[in-house]
Design a protein around this motif. Structure first.
Motif, PDB file in Angstrom:
ATOM      1  N   GLU B 895    -112.690  11.446 -37.077  1.00  0.00           N
ATOM      2  CA  GLU B 895    -113.652  10.436 -37.528  1.00  0.00           C
ATOM      3  C   GLU B 895    -113.897  10.643 -39.014  1.00  0.00           C
ATOM      4  N   THR B 896    -113.812   9.545 -39.741  1.00  0.00           N
ATOM      5  CA  THR B 896    -114.059   9.653 -41.185  1.00  0.00           C
ATOM      6  C   THR B 896    -114.659   8.357 -41.671  1.00  0.00           C
ATOM      7  N   LYS B 897    -115.380   8.441 -42.785  1.00  0.00           N
ATOM      8  CA  LYS B 897    -115.986   7.227 -43.317  1.00  0.00           C
ATOM      9  C   LYS B 897    -115.008   6.572 -44.277  1.00  0.00           C
ATOM     10  N   ASP B 898    -114.715   5.306 -44.008  1.00  0.00           N
ATOM     11  CA  ASP B 898    -113.837   4.571 -44.908  1.00  0.00           C
ATOM     12  C   ASP B 898    -114.689   3.917 -45.991  1.00  0.00           C
ATOM     13  N   PRO B 899    -114.530   4.333 -47.233  1.00  0.00           N
ATOM     14  CA  PRO B 899    -115.417   3.796 -48.275  1.00  0.00           C
ATOM     15  C   PRO B 899    -115.179   2.312 -48.560  1.00  0.00           C
ATOM     16  N   ILE B 900    -114.015   1.802 -48.215  1.00  0.00           N
ATOM     17  CA  ILE B 900    -113.765   0.384 -48.486  1.00  0.00           C
ATOM     18  C   ILE B 900    -114.431  -0.476 -47.408  1.00  0.00           C
ATOM     19  N   LEU B 901    -114.266  -0.065 -46.146  1.00  0.00           N
ATOM     20  CA  LEU B 901    -114.919  -0.809 -45.068  1.00  0.00           C
ATOM     21  C   LEU B 901    -116.411  -0.495 -45.026  1.00  0.00           C
ATOM     22  N   GLY B 902    -116.738   0.678 -45.549  1.00  0.00           N
ATOM     23  CA  GLY B 902    -118.141   1.081 -45.538  1.00  0.00           C
ATOM     24  C   GLY B 902    -118.594   1.533 -44.169  1.00  0.00           C
ATOM     25  N   SER B 903    -117.674   1.776 -43.267  1.00  0.00           N
ATOM     26  CA  SER B 903    -118.087   2.200 -41.936  1.00  0.00           C
ATOM     27  C   SER B 903    -117.214   3.348 -41.443  1.00  0.00           C
ATOM     28  N   MET B 904    -117.624   3.934 -40.320  1.00  0.00           N
ATOM     29  CA  MET B 904    -116.874   5.056 -39.776  1.00  0.00           C
ATOM     30  C   MET B 904    -115.581   4.559 -39.143  1.00  0.00           C
ATOM     31  N   LEU B 905    -114.575   5.376 -39.303  1.00  0.00           N
ATOM     32  CA  LEU B 905    -113.273   5.044 -38.765  1.00  0.00           C
ATOM     33  C   LEU B 905    -112.955   6.093 -37.716  1.00  0.00           C
ATOM     34  N   GLN B 906    -112.442   5.645 -36.567  1.00  0.00           N
ATOM     35  CA  GLN B 906    -112.115   6.597 -35.519  1.00  0.00           C
ATOM     36  C   GLN B 906    -110.615   6.532 -35.299  1.00  0.00           C
ATOM     37  N   ILE B 907    -109.929   7.636 -35.508  1.00  0.00           N
ATOM     38  CA  ILE B 907    -108.481   7.610 -35.335  1.00  0.00           C
ATOM     39  C   ILE B 907    -108.122   8.622 -34.255  1.00  0.00           C
ATOM     40  N   ASP B 908    -107.477   8.144 -33.219  1.00  0.00           N
ATOM     41  CA  ASP B 908    -106.970   9.061 -32.199  1.00  0.00           C
ATOM     42  C   ASP B 908    -105.536   9.381 -32.552  1.00  0.00           C
ATOM     43  N   SER B 909    -105.240  10.675 -32.622  1.00  0.00           N
ATOM     44  CA  SER B 909    -103.965  11.062 -33.184  1.00  0.00           C
ATOM     45  C   SER B 909    -103.271  12.094 -32.318  1.00  0.00           C
ATOM     46  N   ASP B 910    -101.942  12.163 -32.443  1.00  0.00           N
ATOM     47  CA  ASP B 910    -101.183  13.163 -31.695  1.00  0.00           C
ATOM     48  C   ASP B 910    -101.026  14.447 -32.491  1.00  0.00           C
ATOM     49  N   LEU B 911    -101.159  14.307 -33.797  1.00  0.00           N
ATOM     50  CA  LEU B 911    -100.928  15.472 -34.645  1.00  0.00           C
ATOM     51  C   LEU B 911    -101.862  15.399 -35.845  1.00  0.00           C
ATOM     52  N   LEU B 912    -102.468  16.517 -36.158  1.00  0.00           N
ATOM     53  CA  LEU B 912    -103.292  16.578 -37.367  1.00  0.00           C
ATOM     54  C   LEU B 912    -102.631  17.580 -38.316  1.00  0.00           C
ATOM     55  N   VAL B 913    -102.379  17.114 -39.531  1.00  0.00           N
ATOM     56  CA  VAL B 913    -101.681  17.973 -40.486  1.00  0.00           C
ATOM     57  C   VAL B 913    -102.636  18.306 -41.627  1.00  0.00           C
ATOM     58  N   LEU B 914    -102.783  19.571 -41.919  1.00  0.00           N
ATOM     59  CA  LEU B 914    -103.712  19.984 -42.978  1.00  0.00           C
ATOM     60  C   LEU B 914    -102.940  20.434 -44.219  1.00  0.00           C
ATOM     61  N   ALA B 915    -103.519  20.145 -45.373  1.00  0.00           N
ATOM     62  CA  ALA B 915    -102.928  20.606 -46.634  1.00  0.00           C
ATOM     63  C   ALA B 915    -103.747  21.794 -47.126  1.00  0.00           C
ATOM     64  N   PRO B 916    -103.310  23.020 -46.766  1.00  0.00           N
ATOM     65  CA  PRO B 916    -104.130  24.174 -47.105  1.00  0.00           C
ATOM     66  C   PRO B 916    -104.077  24.506 -48.597  1.00  0.00           C
ATOM     67  N   ALA B 917    -105.082  25.238 -49.036  1.00  0.00           N
ATOM     68  CA  ALA B 917    -105.139  25.625 -50.447  1.00  0.00           C
ATOM     69  C   ALA B 917    -104.060  26.662 -50.754  1.00  0.00           C
ATOM     70  N   ILE B 918    -103.627  26.657 -51.990  1.00  0.00           N
ATOM     71  CA  ILE B 918    -102.720  27.699 -52.468  1.00  0.00           C
ATOM     72  C   ILE B 918    -103.595  28.812 -53.042  1.00  0.00           C
ATOM     73  N   VAL B 919    -103.384  30.025 -52.558  1.00  0.00           N
ATOM     74  CA  VAL B 919    -104.210  31.151 -53.042  1.00  0.00           C
ATOM     75  C   VAL B 919    -103.304  32.259 -53.573  1.00  0.00           C
ATOM     76  N   PRO B 920    -103.836  33.118 -54.435  1.00  0.00           N
ATOM     77  CA  PRO B 920    -103.014  34.190 -55.002  1.00  0.00           C
ATOM     78  C   PRO B 920    -102.591  35.190 -53.928  1.00  0.00           C
ATOM     79  N   GLN B 921    -101.546  35.953 -54.235  1.00  0.00           N
ATOM     80  CA  GLN B 921    -101.104  37.020 -53.325  1.00  0.00           C
ATOM     81  C   GLN B 921    -102.217  38.060 -53.219  1.00  0.00           C
ATOM     82  N   ASP B 922    -102.185  38.804 -52.102  1.00  0.00           N
ATOM     83  CA  ASP B 922    -103.275  39.751 -51.861  1.00  0.00           C
ATOM     84  C   ASP B 922    -103.276  40.927 -52.838  1.00  0.00           C
TER      85      ASP B 922
END
Lengths: 140, 1074
Positions: B895-922
């Motif tokens: 669920e996310t707010k679509d700023p153009i529609l101005g309302s909440m958007l509900q998306i049912d999905s089979d896969l959620l893909v995240l773009a993780p942050a790049i962090v320095p080596q330990d």
């Protein structure tokens, strides 16, 4: 009576303020001729003794000019200068000496105008303050 | 011309015949008032202010100095009572004619005249005839002349009608002392000022000009397209004016042939012609300006000295609008110019620092703050009150009465709004200069449809033609650090290509043996420069010279027209020999530009180059006190006295060359490390790569395809093969760095591998340790197997294991918030790459990308467009209202707010893909500690300078490449790696390293080994050691940069900065206040 003309000794770092003073020249910006510039490689090399020496020898003001914070050619020389001058001013203040005769300013190589304006402003303020009283204080 | 002698003001003068009394006096520094004389124009004797008394005793006459020729035995008095009295009457007469002219008032005041006893006539023109002479004699036009006689005499065009022969050159306007003559009164045509390129057309410039204040060489050039001489053959005013005789109209461009093995093309960029966007009004409204013009307005060296004023009325604006993407991200120019978001932000911040109560509003589409440290800067701008409005304004209209501008746009709530601003700044995009087409043709390199040079992802600085390299915005719009990296990278490529020829064109200069001056009393020679009229026109140079002779230890002093000219250099050398000088002082310009030249001169005469001192009497005296000749002369004497005081104590300085070990160590065996190693190996250097993993390749191992056609795995495979087979490269797999000792040119590193320890010696280090993905702990990652990272998605796609009807991607997972207030830079492109791949292989799958800002900078924009065309849906979300993820009915619900529609958007999905942050080596902190290199707050390595030294460290001999510096793409990593190799080669290609001569040194007898110098130094140069049983500080000259921080911190005065010893500075200060 002739107007009091203050004498200023300036310690300028080679990379920023000295270059800025040169730029004031190439831009033909006019400022009062009351200043005598000593070039150093870095404001971090300004020993507080130099400042005191200038004041004891009769300078009415001392200007120390270096790179803006973060821009020091030697990374942190300007921070060292800032610390030293702050302490020096505090000590002078304790002795009842007017710390505002010492100016520490960050003037970059491209700020010729700021250099000219700073000098003019310093001359004005020192004129209001009058001659450096250190010689009289010394006698006591 | 012959020499004649005459007497001026009781001084015997020997000079050339043929000149006038006025010219002779000016040369001697005797000031004579005049209003109608101008060098280069025939004298006329109109103003009568320059009267002097000639002749002797009772037989004297008053003559105009400007017309009276010198004669043998002539006696001239320029300042007698009679002269003074008559000049005052002349001044009164002029004042009666033109009582309001500032110039006349000024000249009269100098003669002590403030009022006139004659009836006032209130004219503007003093009939000096300068304008008529310049028009007829120099411009050969004669459009204006005198008419009428007696008191009706006046200057003007024939019959008082505008003259068609007037060229509107403006010379009359320039020479007129009372600012009366104007082109508009004479010409039928309109004067067209030449727009100053440097000030982006905001002001005009002359036809002979110095292009910009820091130009090198800092000499004027003639603009042949506008110079009257080149247009009509007339004028030549500059030739007459230049005392050095430097003007040569016959100079022509030469065709020079040089043979080279490689060429690097860096034509730079132009800004988009904002006038093409008719709706934004740049073509019509004066208060719509480009960002470059605004940049000039902000500059202290700009047209208004750094004051922000708008062009129409020169008033300070209170509301400024910045419109982004002007000439970028449109149908014709489907690319992002990469730099505009940040420069607009910078300009807004600086303006708000300049002026109080200023409102800055930036109208933007996506704020692309993708560079190192940029997001933190963007956040700061918002804190300072810069307003960011997300939209693309559709119109800019001027309000006629106020000349304010009304901007119309659709806001995020879909309402059309208009807002009024005082000034509108267009953030114009970057494009290649028009001339690149011809350049490309000459070099036979290919350009893309927008005129950028074609390069490839794995060879980012190689053009389509081998041996021809490109860098900077010529290949893609880019910022300064990327440009600097590419420049070094191109030189690395060229060096690898031309390895065999390295050093073959170098010739060594032969120096005479150095004279030993130890124990000698100082014998100082002082050379005072006139610098033409630059110094001599203000400062009384002969007086300064005479003064210098009176100073202790000065045995010789002379003045020179130009001290830097070749013949003066020779005369300095002769004087050193003849007078046995052992110190030289030159009083002229600034040591920053001329000290190296004079040092070479004294070295050529057999003196140590450091037995030289300069007094800056031009840039810091004559140029800044132009109207105070007496004070300037006094100050020059002071400055010479200070320089001489220091010169007495200066000593020979030497820098001891240190032998350099030729190899390099590369830490990290990813794409960056391998690229750097391979380039150095190709340049003939031995390289050791230390990789902690058991195989080479780093992050690129997980990349299976890219935006564009190239195959990363094939490229990586080839690279690994080359690295493994190169005879100059040794790879240490599964190895770690244990310790790094030494300094630039002389490192010793201990490596551990399989429990064994090895030691290698090398001259330089390249840090290419990379970075890694941060495992997300949000959006159910880890607890739900249908939530994956972009890398894992790529893996699935590459293996054919992808299976989903609908995919949702969430960007900026862990980036740009909290402690990681930075952009991970690669994830937007990565998401689009994967989305395009899905659309290609599984066209029926829906793809949603939930993003905060879409940062497809440069040419990546094209893929963003392509993704939208293919039906990938982009939905923006706000950081304070992040998408919500839950598992429902066997699917993932987002669920996310679509700023153009101005309302909440509900998306049912089979896969959620995240773009993780790049962090320095330990382990970055361990490596940084060993190498003594600094880290940023986020623990990325901190380069020596964000913009100008992006691969260097403050520590010499250590260089930086790849994601250890900041998140970046593969092409950027390759560029930076080659740049690091190039920088490392500057050290290891030489047999010796010559450190600074101006360094700090310790007097061991005085040193108490307190260690303050050790703690103060930023370069780890001092070290406490035991010498002959005593603990003392020892400064390593190879590491010392000569800043002097330790010398000023030393409580006992044991540490001294050579060339700036305390006693030298003391003497200078005392001399200044004498």
């Amino acid at each position: 009576m002739q107007e009091f003309e203050p004498r200023i000794v300036a310690f300028l770092c080679n990379w920023c303020t000295y270059t800025g003073a040169d730029l004031a020249g190439t831009s033909r910006l006019q400022y009062p001729p009351n200043i005598r510039i000593v070039r150093l490689m870095c404001t971090g090399a300004v020993d507080t003794i130099y400042v005191l020496k200038a004041l004891i020898e009769g300078a009415d003001g001392v200007l120390i000019g270096g790179c803006h914070p973060g821009d020091c050619h030697y990374q942190t020389g300007n921070y060292k200068a800032r610390r030293r001058i702050t302490i020096l001013k505090k000590i002078l203040n304790r002795f009842g000496y007017d710390e505002d005769r010492i100016w520490l300013r960050w003037i970059s190589a491209s700020e010729g105008k700021l250099f000219a304006d700073t000098t003019a402003q310093m001359v004005e303020e020192l004129k209001d303050k009058g001659p450096n009283p250190i010689k009289q204080l010394w006698m006591v | 011309m012959s020499k004649i002698t005459l007497k001026i003001d009781d001084r015997q003068v020997s000079t050339e015949s043929g000149s006038t009394v006025l010219e002779a006096c000016q040369e001697l520094g005797i000031k004579i008032p005049t209003l109608c004389y101008r060098k280069g124009l025939p004298s006329y004797g109109a103003c009568r202010l320059c009267l002097v008394e000639v002749g002797e005793r009772a037989r004297t006459q008053l003559k105009a100095a400007c017309t009276f020729s010198l004669q043998e035995g002539l006696v001239v008095r320029t300042n007698s009572e009679k002269v003074q009295r008559t000049r005052r009457i002349m001044a009164e007469l002029l004042l009666a004619r033109c009582p309001d002219s500032e110039k006349v008032k000024e000249v009269a005041a100098e003669l002590g005249v403030t009022d006139t006893r004659f009836p006032k006539k209130n004219e503007d023109c003093i009939l000096c005839g300068l304008c008529t002479r310049v028009c007829s004699e120099l411009m050969k036009t004669g459009a204006i002349d005198f008419s009428g006689r007696g008191d009706t005499r006046k200057v003007g065009p024939a019959y008082d009608k505008h003259s068609p022969i007037c060229m509107a050159c403006g010379a009359c306007q320039v020479v007129c002392p009372t600012s009366t003559a104007t082109v508009e009164d004479v010409a039928t045509r309109q004067a067209r000022p030449i727009a100053s390129d440097y000030n982006a057309g905001l002001v005009s410039r002359p036809a002979i000009y110095i292009p910009f204040p820091q130009a090198l060489p800092n000499v004027p050039v003639i603009d042949r397209e506008h110079c009257i001489h080149f247009l009509t053959g007339a004028c030549k005013a500059c030739e007459a004016f230049c005392p050095a005789g430097a003007i040569d109209y016959s100079q022509e461009d030469e065709v020079v042939e040089i043979e080279v093995g490689a060429a690097i093309l860096t034509p730079g960029y132009c800004i988009f012609e904002a006038g093409q966007k008719l709706e934004l009004g740049y073509a019509w409204y004066p208060n719509v300006i480009t960002s470059l013009q605004f940049e000039r307005l902000l500059s202290a060296s700009g047209p208004h000295g750094g004051k922000i004023v708008r062009p129409s009325d020169l008033k300070a604006p209170k509301r400024i609008a910045f419109i982004q993407c002007v000439g970028s991200r449109d149908a014709e120019r489907n690319y992002c110019s990469s730099v505009c978001c940040m420069y607009a932000t910078k300009e807004a911040i600086i303006s708000m620092e300049h002026e109080e109560d200023l409102e800055c509003n930036i109208f933007f589409m996506d704020l692309r703050a993708f560079g190192k440290g940029f997001d933190a800067y963007y956040e700061r701008a918002k804190e300072l009150g810069v307003i960011y409005t997300r939209c693309r304004p559709s119109s800019v209209e001027e309000i006629e009465q106020t000349r304010n501008l009304r901007i119309g746009y659709t806001d995020e709530d879909n309402h059309f709004v208009t807002r009024e601003f005082d000034l509108v700044v267009l953030s114009t995009g970057l494009r290649p200069p028009a001339e690149v087409k011809e350049l490309a043709k000459k070099f036979e390199v290919e350009l893309d449809s927008n005129g950028f040079a074609l390069t490839s992802m794995f060879n980012p600085v190689e053009s389509s033609r081998p041996g021809v390299y490109v860098c900077g915005p010529f290949s893609e719009p880019k910022d300064i650090p990327e440009t600097v990296m590419e420049a070094s990278s191109a030189s690395a490529k060229a060096m690898a290509l031309l390895t065999e020829k390295r050093g073959t064109l170098v010739t060594q200069k032969e120096w005479p043996p150095e004279r030993d001056v130890s124990g000698q009393r100082p014998r100082i020679g002082v050379f005072v420069c006139h610098c033409g009229v630059n110094i001599g026109g203000v400062v009384n140079v002969p007086e300064v010279r005479e003064y210098a002779k009176t100073l202790a230890d000065v045995v010789f002093a002379q003045d020179n027209l130009y001290t830097c000219s070749i013949d003066t250099q020779e005369s300095i050398k002769k004087a050193i020999e003849e007078y046995n000088l052992n110190r030289v002082v030159v009083a002229s310009c600034t040591p920053r530009t001329h000290e190296p030249l004079f040092r070479e001169t004294v070295r050529d005469a057999g003196l140590n180059p450091y037995l030289f001192e300069m007094a800056n009497i031009r840039d810091q005296c004559s140029w800044v006190h132009m109207h105070q000749p007496e004070e300037a002369t006094r100050k020059s004497k002071d400055l010479v006295r200070m320089a001489v005081a220091k010169a007495r104590l200066i000593e020979p300085l030497y820098s001891m060359p240190i032998p350099v070990k030729s190899g390099a160590l590369v830490i990290g065996g990813g794409m960056g490390g391998m690229t750097a190693a391979l380039n150095l190996a190709e340049q003939g250097f031995e390289v050791n790569i230390v990789e902690r993993e058991e195989e080479l390749g780093g992050n690129l191992k997980n990349v299976h395809y890219l935006l564009g056609a190239e195959d990363p795995q094939r490229q990586l495979g080839e690279m690994i093969l080359k690295v493994n087979n190169h005879p100059n490269i040794r790879v240490w797999m599964g190895a770690n760095i244990k310790s790094v000792d030494g300094f630039v040119g002389n490192f010793k590193t201990a490596i551990t591998q399989d429990g064994k320890e090895a030691e290698i010696e090398h001259g330089a280090v390249i840090v290419a340790t990379g970075a890694r993905e941060r495992m997300p702990d949000e959006y159910m990652y880890g607890s739900e197997e249908r939530v994956v990272s972009q890398r894992e998605l790529e893996e699935k796609l590459a293996r054919g294991e992808f299976e989903a009807k609908r995919v949702v991607m969430i960007q900026c997972v862990g980036s740009r918030e909290g402690d990681r207030m930075y952009c991970s830079r690669i994830c937007c492109s990565q998401a689009i790459k994967n989305a395009l791949k899905i659309k290609e292989d599984y066209p029926e799958t829906d793809v949603f990308i939930l993003y905060r800002e879409l940062r497809t900078y440069g040419f990546r924009e094209r893929y963003y467009t392509a993704a939208r065309e293919k039906g990938v849906r982009f939905v923006r979300y706000d950081v304070d209202q992040k998408p919500l993820v839950s598992a429902a009915n066997g699917r993932l619900r987002i669920e996310t707010k679509d700023p153009i529609l101005g309302s909440m958007l509900q998306i049912d999905s089979d896969l959620l893909v995240l773009a993780p942050a790049i962090v320095p080596q330990d382990d970055v902190e361990d490596i940084a500690k060993m190498l003594k290199t600094p880290l940023t707050k986020e623990k990325f390595f901190l380069e020596a300078h964000m913009k100008l030294r992006p691969v260097d460290f403050s520590v010499d001999g250590v260089f930086l490449a790849g994601m250890a510096h900041a998140p970046k793409n593969v092409e950027e990593t390759i560029t930076q790696a080659e740049a690091a190799a190039s920088r490392a080669a500057t050290i290891i290609s030489k047999a010796e390293y010559t450190p600074e001569a101006i360094v700090c040194s310790v007097d061991e007898d005085v040193c108490a080994a307190c260690g303050i110098c050790v703690s103060v130094c930023s370069y780890d140069a001092p070290e406490i050691v035991t010498v002959r049983g005593k603990r003392v500080s020892k400064i390593n000259a190879a590491l010392c940069k000569g800043c002097g921080a330790c010398a000023s911190a030393c409580p006992s005065g044991a540490v001294q900065q050579l060339g700036f010893r305390a006693k030298q500075l003391f003497e200078m200060v005392s001399a200044a206040l004498e």
